[in-house]
Scaffold this active site. Structure first.
Site, PDB file in Angstrom:
ATOM      1  CE1 TYR A 147      27.590  43.859  63.286  1.00 37.17           C
ATOM      2  CE2 TYR A 147      29.540  42.626  63.948  1.00 37.17           C
ATOM      3  CZ  TYR A 147      28.892  43.829  63.759  1.00 37.17           C
ATOM      4  OH  TYR A 147      29.551  45.011  64.037  1.00 37.17           O
TER       5      TYR A 147
HETATM    6  N1  LIG Z   1      30.795  48.791  69.210  1.00 33.30           N
HETATM    7  C1  LIG Z   1      31.564  47.821  68.730  1.00 33.30           C
HETATM    8  O1  LIG Z   1      32.237  47.097  69.482  1.00 33.30           O
HETATM    9  C2  LIG Z   1      31.677  47.601  67.248  1.00 33.30           C
HETATM   10  C3  LIG Z   1      32.624  46.683  66.777  1.00 33.30           C
HETATM   11  C4  LIG Z   1      32.753  46.480  65.403  1.00 33.30           C
HETATM   12  C5  LIG Z   1      31.956  47.189  64.532  1.00 33.30           C
HETATM   13  N2  LIG Z   1      31.032  48.064  65.004  1.00 33.30           N
HETATM   14  C6  LIG Z   1      30.217  48.784  64.029  1.00 33.30           C
HETATM   15  O2  LIG Z   1      30.287  50.170  64.282  1.00 33.30           O
HETATM   16  C7  LIG Z   1      29.141  50.810  63.734  1.00 33.30           C
HETATM   17  C8  LIG Z   1      28.571  51.794  64.721  1.00 33.30           C
HETATM   18  O3  LIG Z   1      28.074  51.091  65.833  1.00 33.30           O
HETATM   19  P1  LIG Z   1      28.240  51.616  67.329  1.00 33.30           P
HETATM   20  O4  LIG Z   1      29.087  50.624  68.037  1.00 33.30           O
HETATM   21  O5  LIG Z   1      28.624  53.056  67.355  1.00 33.30           O
HETATM   22  O6  LIG Z   1      26.767  51.352  67.898  1.00 33.30           O
HETATM   23  P2  LIG Z   1      25.550  52.311  68.214  1.00 33.30           P
HETATM   24  O7  LIG Z   1      25.952  53.341  69.211  1.00 33.30           O
HETATM   25  O8  LIG Z   1      24.420  51.388  68.531  1.00 33.30           O
HETATM   26  O9  LIG Z   1      25.312  53.024  66.820  1.00 33.30           O
HETATM   27  C9  LIG Z   1      24.641  52.435  65.740  1.00 33.30           C
HETATM   28  C10 LIG Z   1      24.148  53.574  64.876  1.00 33.30           C
HETATM   29  O10 LIG Z   1      23.535  53.029  63.705  1.00 33.30           O
HETATM   30  C11 LIG Z   1      22.280  53.663  63.541  1.00 33.30           C
HETATM   31  N3  LIG Z   1      21.371  52.786  62.844  1.00 33.30           N
HETATM   32  C12 LIG Z   1      21.010  51.515  63.156  1.00 33.30           C
HETATM   33  N4  LIG Z   1      20.133  51.058  62.275  1.00 33.30           N
HETATM   34  C13 LIG Z   1      19.917  52.055  61.377  1.00 33.30           C
HETATM   35  C14 LIG Z   1      19.103  52.187  60.232  1.00 33.30           C
HETATM   36  N5  LIG Z   1      18.325  51.197  59.819  1.00 33.30           N
HETATM   37  N6  LIG Z   1      19.140  53.353  59.548  1.00 33.30           N
HETATM   38  C15 LIG Z   1      19.917  54.368  59.967  1.00 33.30           C
HETATM   39  N7  LIG Z   1      20.715  54.300  61.022  1.00 33.30           N
HETATM   40  C16 LIG Z   1      20.698  53.156  61.728  1.00 33.30           C
HETATM   41  C17 LIG Z   1      21.804  53.987  64.951  1.00 33.30           C
HETATM   42  O11 LIG Z   1      20.917  55.080  64.959  1.00 33.30           O
HETATM   43  P3  LIG Z   1      19.323  55.021  65.092  1.00 33.30           P
HETATM   44  O12 LIG Z   1      19.011  53.960  66.094  1.00 33.30           O
HETATM   45  O13 LIG Z   1      18.977  56.404  65.530  1.00 33.30           O
HETATM   46  O14 LIG Z   1      18.831  54.731  63.710  1.00 33.30           O
HETATM   47  C18 LIG Z   1      23.110  54.430  65.591  1.00 33.30           C
HETATM   48  O15 LIG Z   1      23.372  55.780  65.294  1.00 33.30           O
HETATM   49  C19 LIG Z   1      28.203  49.687  63.308  1.00 33.30           C
HETATM   50  O16 LIG Z   1      28.305  49.482  61.927  1.00 33.30           O
HETATM   51  C20 LIG Z   1      28.737  48.480  64.063  1.00 33.30           C
HETATM   52  O17 LIG Z   1      28.417  47.271  63.400  1.00 33.30           O
HETATM   53  C21 LIG Z   1      30.885  48.296  66.336  1.00 33.30           C
END
Ligand SMILES: NC(=O)c1ccc[n+]([C@@H]2O[C@H](COP(=O)([O-])OP(=O)(O)OC[C@H]3O[C@@H](n4cnc5c(N)ncnc54)[C@H](OP(=O)(O)O)[C@@H]3O)[C@@H](O)[C@H]2O)c1
Length: 243
Positions: A147
């Site tokens: 990651y």
């Molecule tokens: N939450 C944190 O603390 C944090 C910190 C740093 C960065 N981020 C980044 O923020 C972004 C959003 O994450 P989040 O925290 O909002 O988590 P989340 O609620 O789990 O959202 C992840 C999203 O990505 C989609 N996704 C995953 N695999 C996919 C695929 N193969 N094709 C299309 N869509 C896909 C999921 O939808 P489906 O399952 O419906 O496909 C979901 O809508 C990510 O890039 C994550 O790495 C998050």
């Protein structure tokens, strides 16, 4: 166009973009969640369309871009936000399958998005692309090594694309996102109770962000208010690394 729009940060950004008057194409794999969000946005007077698909597959991303152009005339902005994390096990304990999954969704996913969105934006006279990176794109936060590597690569793709297309009217930026309370984070905290203390220890603001706080930065980068910002990694992380 928002990827990862079925939950968390992507869903929050889609809602905010629609409230600000954008017509939004929502992409993720979970079709039901996208449909519900389209309904919610339309009920509030906005415009949205769902394209179920997997960012690992270029053809799926291509369909989402084509849908944007066919439904709404052009593609002005893209929030490439779909992502996948693995827990911070030691590097040698992480399987090849987990490595592939993390690299595929986070890096190939953004690659696929850029390859399909850029031609549409060039045809429309320009645009703004925002890629979701992470504090793990800048430092070893304790997240799994794949990651950390993947989010560093997202920042690399962001800089390269910004440099190549800047003179052709396309801005490309990344968000260095800090700990945010979404489905992804809830599952991490469930698996490792108390892990949030480790995340917060690097931050000035020792709490989780609400997804809407990240969404506001994404929407700013998508729009003309950030017209002199490109190639940047904008921190929305509660001050991680500042102290
Ligand atoms: N939450 C944190 O603390 C944090 C910190 C740093 C960065 N981020 C980044 O923020 C972004 C959003 O994450 P989040 O925290 O909002 O988590 P989340 O609620 O789990 O959202 C992840 C999203 O990505 C989609 N996704 C995953 N695999 C996919 C695929 N193969 N094709 C299309 N869509 C896909 C999921 O939808 P489906 O399952 O419906 O496909 C979901 O809508 C990510 O890039 C994550 O790495 C998050």
């Amino acid at each position: 166009m928002v990827t990862g729009a079925s939950s968390g940060i992507g869903a929050a950004a889609a809602r905010l973009l629609a409230r600000r008057g954008a017509s939004v194409v929502l992409m993720a794999r979970r079709e039901d969640a996208l449909r519900n969000l389209v309904e919610e946005i339309e009920k509030a007077g906005g415009r949205a369309v769902a394209v179920a698909g997997d960012v690992r597959h270029g053809a799926d991303v291509g369909r989402a871009v084509t849908t944007a152009v066919e439904h709404f005339g052009r593609l002005d902005a893209a929030f490439n936000n779909a992502g996948l994390a693995v827990l911070g096990k030691d590097l040698h304990e992480i399987s090849d399958e987990d490595y592939d999954a993390v690299m595929d969704v986070n890096v190939r996913g953004v690659w696929n998005c850029l390859r399909h969105q850029i031609p549409a934006m060039l045809a429309g006279g320009g645009g703004s692309i925002v890629n979701t990176a992470s504090t793990a794109g800048l430092i070893a936060t304790g997240a799994g090594a794949p990651y950390v590597a993947a989010k560093h690569a997202v920042i690399g793709l962001t800089k390269a694309a910004a440099a190549e297309y800047g003179e052709r009217g396309i801005r490309v930026n990344a968000l260095s996102v800090g700990s945010t309370l979404t489905e992804m984070m809830e599952s991490v905290v469930e698996q490792v109770p108390g892990i949030e203390k480790k995340f917060f220890s690097r931050a000035i603001q020792q709490r989780f962000a609400d997804p809407s706080e990240i969404a506001r930065a994404a929407v700013w980068l998508c729009g003309d208010d950030s017209s002199f910002v490109t190639g940047a990694t904008v921190p929305v992380d509660g001050g991680v690394g500042a102290v």
